[in-house]
Design a protein around this motif. Structure first.
Motif, PDB file in Angstrom:
ATOM      1  N   VAL A  91     -13.217  23.258   3.499  1.00 52.38           N
ATOM      2  CA  VAL A  91     -13.558  22.245   2.509  1.00 52.38           C
ATOM      3  C   VAL A  91     -13.943  22.936   1.205  1.00 52.38           C
ATOM      4  O   VAL A  91     -14.459  24.052   1.211  1.00 52.38           O
ATOM      5  CB  VAL A  91     -14.722  21.352   3.021  1.00 52.38           C
ATOM      6  CG1 VAL A  91     -15.961  22.183   3.330  1.00 52.38           C
ATOM      7  CG2 VAL A  91     -15.049  20.241   2.031  1.00 52.38           C
ATOM      8  N   TYR A  92     -13.659  22.272   0.108  1.00 53.81           N
ATOM      9  CA  TYR A  92     -14.108  22.806  -1.184  1.00 53.81           C
ATOM     10  C   TYR A  92     -14.416  21.671  -2.151  1.00 53.81           C
ATOM     11  O   TYR A  92     -13.813  20.603  -2.079  1.00 53.81           O
ATOM     12  CB  TYR A  92     -13.075  23.766  -1.789  1.00 53.81           C
ATOM     13  CG  TYR A  92     -11.738  23.170  -2.193  1.00 53.81           C
ATOM     14  CD1 TYR A  92     -11.591  22.474  -3.403  1.00 53.81           C
ATOM     15  CD2 TYR A  92     -10.608  23.337  -1.397  1.00 53.81           C
ATOM     16  CE1 TYR A  92     -10.366  21.961  -3.792  1.00 53.81           C
ATOM     17  CE2 TYR A  92      -9.372  22.828  -1.776  1.00 53.81           C
ATOM     18  CZ  TYR A  92      -9.254  22.148  -2.976  1.00 53.81           C
ATOM     19  OH  TYR A  92      -8.050  21.632  -3.377  1.00 53.81           O
ATOM     20  N   MET A  93     -15.371  21.922  -3.036  1.00 51.33           N
ATOM     21  CA  MET A  93     -15.600  21.019  -4.160  1.00 51.33           C
ATOM     22  C   MET A  93     -14.476  21.252  -5.163  1.00 51.33           C
ATOM     23  O   MET A  93     -13.933  22.354  -5.256  1.00 51.33           O
ATOM     24  CB  MET A  93     -16.944  21.320  -4.845  1.00 51.33           C
ATOM     25  CG  MET A  93     -18.186  20.983  -4.043  1.00 51.33           C
ATOM     26  SD  MET A  93     -18.432  19.215  -3.726  1.00 51.33           S
ATOM     27  CE  MET A  93     -18.794  18.586  -5.375  1.00 51.33           C
ATOM     28  N   VAL A  94     -14.117  20.217  -5.911  1.00 52.01           N
ATOM     29  CA  VAL A  94     -13.097  20.404  -6.938  1.00 52.01           C
ATOM     30  C   VAL A  94     -13.677  21.249  -8.077  1.00 52.01           C
ATOM     31  O   VAL A  94     -14.891  21.375  -8.218  1.00 52.01           O
ATOM     32  CB  VAL A  94     -12.585  19.054  -7.484  1.00 52.01           C
ATOM     33  CG1 VAL A  94     -11.955  18.235  -6.386  1.00 52.01           C
ATOM     34  CG2 VAL A  94     -13.700  18.273  -8.179  1.00 52.01           C
ATOM     35  N   ILE A 136      -6.636   9.992  -8.770  1.00 55.52           N
ATOM     36  CA  ILE A 136      -7.479   9.351  -9.786  1.00 55.52           C
ATOM     37  C   ILE A 136      -8.944   9.194  -9.389  1.00 55.52           C
ATOM     38  O   ILE A 136      -9.801   9.079 -10.263  1.00 55.52           O
ATOM     39  CB  ILE A 136      -6.907   7.971 -10.178  1.00 55.52           C
ATOM     40  CG1 ILE A 136      -6.772   7.069  -8.937  1.00 55.52           C
ATOM     41  CG2 ILE A 136      -5.555   8.131 -10.853  1.00 55.52           C
ATOM     42  CD1 ILE A 136      -6.339   5.656  -9.277  1.00 55.52           C
ATOM     43  N   ARG A 137      -9.265   9.208  -8.099  1.00 58.36           N
ATOM     44  CA  ARG A 137     -10.666   9.036  -7.711  1.00 58.36           C
ATOM     45  C   ARG A 137     -11.470  10.332  -7.763  1.00 58.36           C
ATOM     46  O   ARG A 137     -12.696  10.301  -7.722  1.00 58.36           O
ATOM     47  CB  ARG A 137     -10.760   8.465  -6.293  1.00 58.36           C
ATOM     48  CG  ARG A 137     -10.380   7.007  -6.170  1.00 58.36           C
ATOM     49  CD  ARG A 137     -10.826   6.494  -4.815  1.00 58.36           C
ATOM     50  NE  ARG A 137     -10.141   5.277  -4.448  1.00 58.36           N
ATOM     51  CZ  ARG A 137     -10.250   4.690  -3.260  1.00 58.36           C
ATOM     52  NH1 ARG A 137     -11.035   5.232  -2.338  1.00 58.36           N
ATOM     53  NH2 ARG A 137      -9.593   3.577  -2.987  1.00 58.36           N
ATOM     54  N   LEU A 138     -10.783  11.446  -7.830  1.00 60.04           N
ATOM     55  CA  LEU A 138     -11.494  12.717  -7.772  1.00 60.04           C
ATOM     56  C   LEU A 138     -12.165  13.039  -9.098  1.00 60.04           C
ATOM     57  O   LEU A 138     -11.595  12.849 -10.171  1.00 60.04           O
ATOM     58  CB  LEU A 138     -10.532  13.845  -7.389  1.00 60.04           C
ATOM     59  CG  LEU A 138      -9.863  13.727  -6.020  1.00 60.04           C
ATOM     60  CD1 LEU A 138      -9.167  15.029  -5.669  1.00 60.04           C
ATOM     61  CD2 LEU A 138     -10.858  13.361  -4.927  1.00 60.04           C
ATOM     62  N   HIS A 139     -13.385  13.536  -8.978  1.00 52.21           N
ATOM     63  CA  HIS A 139     -14.202  13.865 -10.141  1.00 52.21           C
ATOM     64  C   HIS A 139     -15.091  15.034  -9.767  1.00 52.21           C
ATOM     65  O   HIS A 139     -14.909  15.660  -8.711  1.00 52.21           O
ATOM     66  CB  HIS A 139     -15.024  12.643 -10.557  1.00 52.21           C
ATOM     67  CG  HIS A 139     -15.337  12.591 -12.022  1.00 52.21           C
ATOM     68  ND1 HIS A 139     -16.421  13.236 -12.563  1.00 52.21           N
ATOM     69  CD2 HIS A 139     -14.703  11.972 -13.052  1.00 52.21           C
ATOM     70  CE1 HIS A 139     -16.446  13.008 -13.878  1.00 52.21           C
ATOM     71  NE2 HIS A 139     -15.409  12.245 -14.203  1.00 52.21           N
ATOM     72  N   GLN A 140     -16.067  15.349 -10.599  1.00 50.14           N
ATOM     73  CA  GLN A 140     -16.967  16.464 -10.319  1.00 50.14           C
ATOM     74  C   GLN A 140     -17.701  16.334  -8.996  1.00 50.14           C
ATOM     75  O   GLN A 140     -18.088  17.325  -8.398  1.00 50.14           O
ATOM     76  CB  GLN A 140     -18.006  16.588 -11.441  1.00 50.14           C
ATOM     77  CG  GLN A 140     -17.531  17.412 -12.619  1.00 50.14           C
ATOM     78  CD  GLN A 140     -18.674  17.711 -13.551  1.00 50.14           C
ATOM     79  OE1 GLN A 140     -19.446  16.826 -13.894  1.00 50.14           O
ATOM     80  NE2 GLN A 140     -18.784  18.950 -13.974  1.00 50.14           N
ATOM     81  N   ASN A 141     -17.901  15.120  -8.547  1.00 44.66           N
ATOM     82  CA  ASN A 141     -18.649  14.888  -7.302  1.00 44.66           C
ATOM     83  C   ASN A 141     -17.774  14.975  -6.053  1.00 44.66           C
ATOM     84  O   ASN A 141     -18.273  14.838  -4.938  1.00 44.66           O
ATOM     85  CB  ASN A 141     -19.293  13.500  -7.323  1.00 44.66           C
ATOM     86  CG  ASN A 141     -18.252  12.377  -7.310  1.00 44.66           C
ATOM     87  OD1 ASN A 141     -17.462  12.264  -8.239  1.00 44.66           O
ATOM     88  ND2 ASN A 141     -18.245  11.569  -6.267  1.00 44.66           N
ATOM     89  N   SER A 142     -16.478  15.223  -6.236  1.00 40.67           N
ATOM     90  CA  SER A 142     -15.527  15.148  -5.126  1.00 40.67           C
ATOM     91  C   SER A 142     -15.315  16.476  -4.414  1.00 40.67           C
ATOM     92  O   SER A 142     -15.383  17.541  -5.022  1.00 40.67           O
ATOM     93  CB  SER A 142     -14.167  14.634  -5.625  1.00 40.67           C
ATOM     94  OG  SER A 142     -14.300  13.374  -6.238  1.00 40.67           O
ATOM     95  N   ALA A 143     -15.051  16.366  -3.126  1.00 37.90           N
ATOM     96  CA  ALA A 143     -14.677  17.521  -2.314  1.00 37.90           C
ATOM     97  C   ALA A 143     -13.338  17.234  -1.642  1.00 37.90           C
ATOM     98  O   ALA A 143     -12.972  16.080  -1.433  1.00 37.90           O
ATOM     99  CB  ALA A 143     -15.749  17.815  -1.270  1.00 37.90           C
ATOM    100  N   VAL A 144     -12.627  18.295  -1.327  1.00 39.69           N
ATOM    101  CA  VAL A 144     -11.340  18.171  -0.630  1.00 39.69           C
ATOM    102  C   VAL A 144     -11.490  18.787   0.753  1.00 39.69           C
ATOM    103  O   VAL A 144     -11.878  19.956   0.885  1.00 39.69           O
ATOM    104  CB  VAL A 144     -10.216  18.890  -1.413  1.00 39.69           C
ATOM    105  CG1 VAL A 144      -8.909  18.856  -0.615  1.00 39.69           C
ATOM    106  CG2 VAL A 144     -10.028  18.247  -2.779  1.00 39.69           C
ATOM    107  N   LEU A 145     -11.196  17.995   1.770  1.00 38.33           N
ATOM    108  CA  LEU A 145     -11.290  18.440   3.156  1.00 38.33           C
ATOM    109  C   LEU A 145      -9.893  18.830   3.639  1.00 38.33           C
ATOM    110  O   LEU A 145      -8.947  18.056   3.505  1.00 38.33           O
ATOM    111  CB  LEU A 145     -11.849  17.310   4.026  1.00 38.33           C
ATOM    112  CG  LEU A 145     -12.274  17.667   5.444  1.00 38.33           C
ATOM    113  CD1 LEU A 145     -13.530  18.543   5.417  1.00 38.33           C
ATOM    114  CD2 LEU A 145     -12.541  16.399   6.250  1.00 38.33           C
TER     115      LEU A 145
END
Length: 284
Positions: free
Chosen positions: A171-174, A144-153
């Protein structure tokens, strides 16, 4: 089914004989004139077929057509519901995109096992897992916290090594349109451009716990349970900046720099105000 010359009785026009028919129309010759009707609908209320064998066969055809009609109506209704749901989701998506407020910890770190390491980089997505309890047990976790500004490590740790040796794999941006609150399947896809994979040598230099710290227990280095956890936007920016310095290939370095700048813009971070890493490993 051949009904030509079969005798029929119509409630209004009386006795007649079928002279022509196809899948949708039937023509009957009555004493005064020929009449056209919708086939086979006219037989349901207004027309009776005298030939019992033909009547039984026609009844089966009518029943089959009725089943098919109901199935078609059901499909149309389901399609209507699906389109309505898509419309509602689009409205919700637009609303969330418009009213989104930055959460200070809207980044995700994911623990990849061996199989997930391969899939994460070949498909560029991770699965958030399923709920272990509650009324939604078995359903996918919503990040739920992930949005356009989020990245996944993406991280890993050899089972023979201590937790402090957890290293960063990439790492990637969503995805550009991803919103965690609306994620139904638990899969978190990558941005079309901003995605980085580290080499083995680079990964060995990027220890996760150089950046991450549990502020309540700053000297404790432990993952505990779960496949992922959220962490600070600033820590992700620190990681991306260090990846830029690691990359020796000009194209990879340029992409890493663009990634870092895009991330900082999306999270309202300025490089000049970015603090130095101060994770749990650096506090030991």
């Amino acid at each position: 089914m051949n009904l030509i010359n079969k005798k029929v009785t119509h409630k209004r026009f009386g006795l007649g004989s079928i002279v022509k028919h196809n899948d949708s129309r039937i023509v009957i010759n009555f004493a005064s004139e020929n009449k056209k009707f919708v086939f086979p609908d006219v037989f349901e209320k207004h027309l009776k077929l005298h030939d019992k064998v033909a009547a039984n066969s026609l009844e089966k055809v009518i029943q089959k057509m009725e089943v098919e009609r109901k199935e078609e109506e059901w499909k149309k209704e389901e399609e209507k519901k699906l389109q309505q749901k898509k419309l509602e989701l689009r409205w919700e998506h637009e609303k969330l995109m418009k009213n989104h407020k930055l959460h200070p910890e809207s980044q995700m770190v994911f623990w990849c096992d061996t199989e997930e390491q391969n899939n994460s980089f070949s498909e560029w997505k991770v699965f958030s897992g399923v709920l272990k309890s509650g009324k939604n047990q078995g359903k996918p976790n919503k990040p739920i916290r992930l949005h356009q500004n989020s990245a996944v490590l993406l991280t890993t740790r050899d089972s023979s090594l201590p937790e402090q040796d957890r290293r960063i794999l990439g790492v990637y941006m969503v995805n550009e349109n991803f919103i965690g609150k609306l994620c139904e399947d638990g899969f978190i896809p990558a941005h079309s451009t901003y995605r980085l994979q580290l080499t083995e040598k680079e990964s060995e230099q990027m220890l996760f716990w150089n950046y991450y710290v549990n502020e309540k227990l700053p000297h404790r280095i432990t993952w505990n349970t779960g496949k992922y956890r959220y962490f600070d936007n600033l820590w992700m920016a620190q990681i991306l900046l260090d990846i830029v310095s690691l990359k020796s290939d000009p194209k990879e370095r340029e992409l890493a720099q663009q990634f870092f700048e895009h991330f900082c813009k999306m999270n309202q971070i300025t490089e000049q105000e970015l603090p130095k890493p101060n994770g749990a490993l650096l506090r030991v």
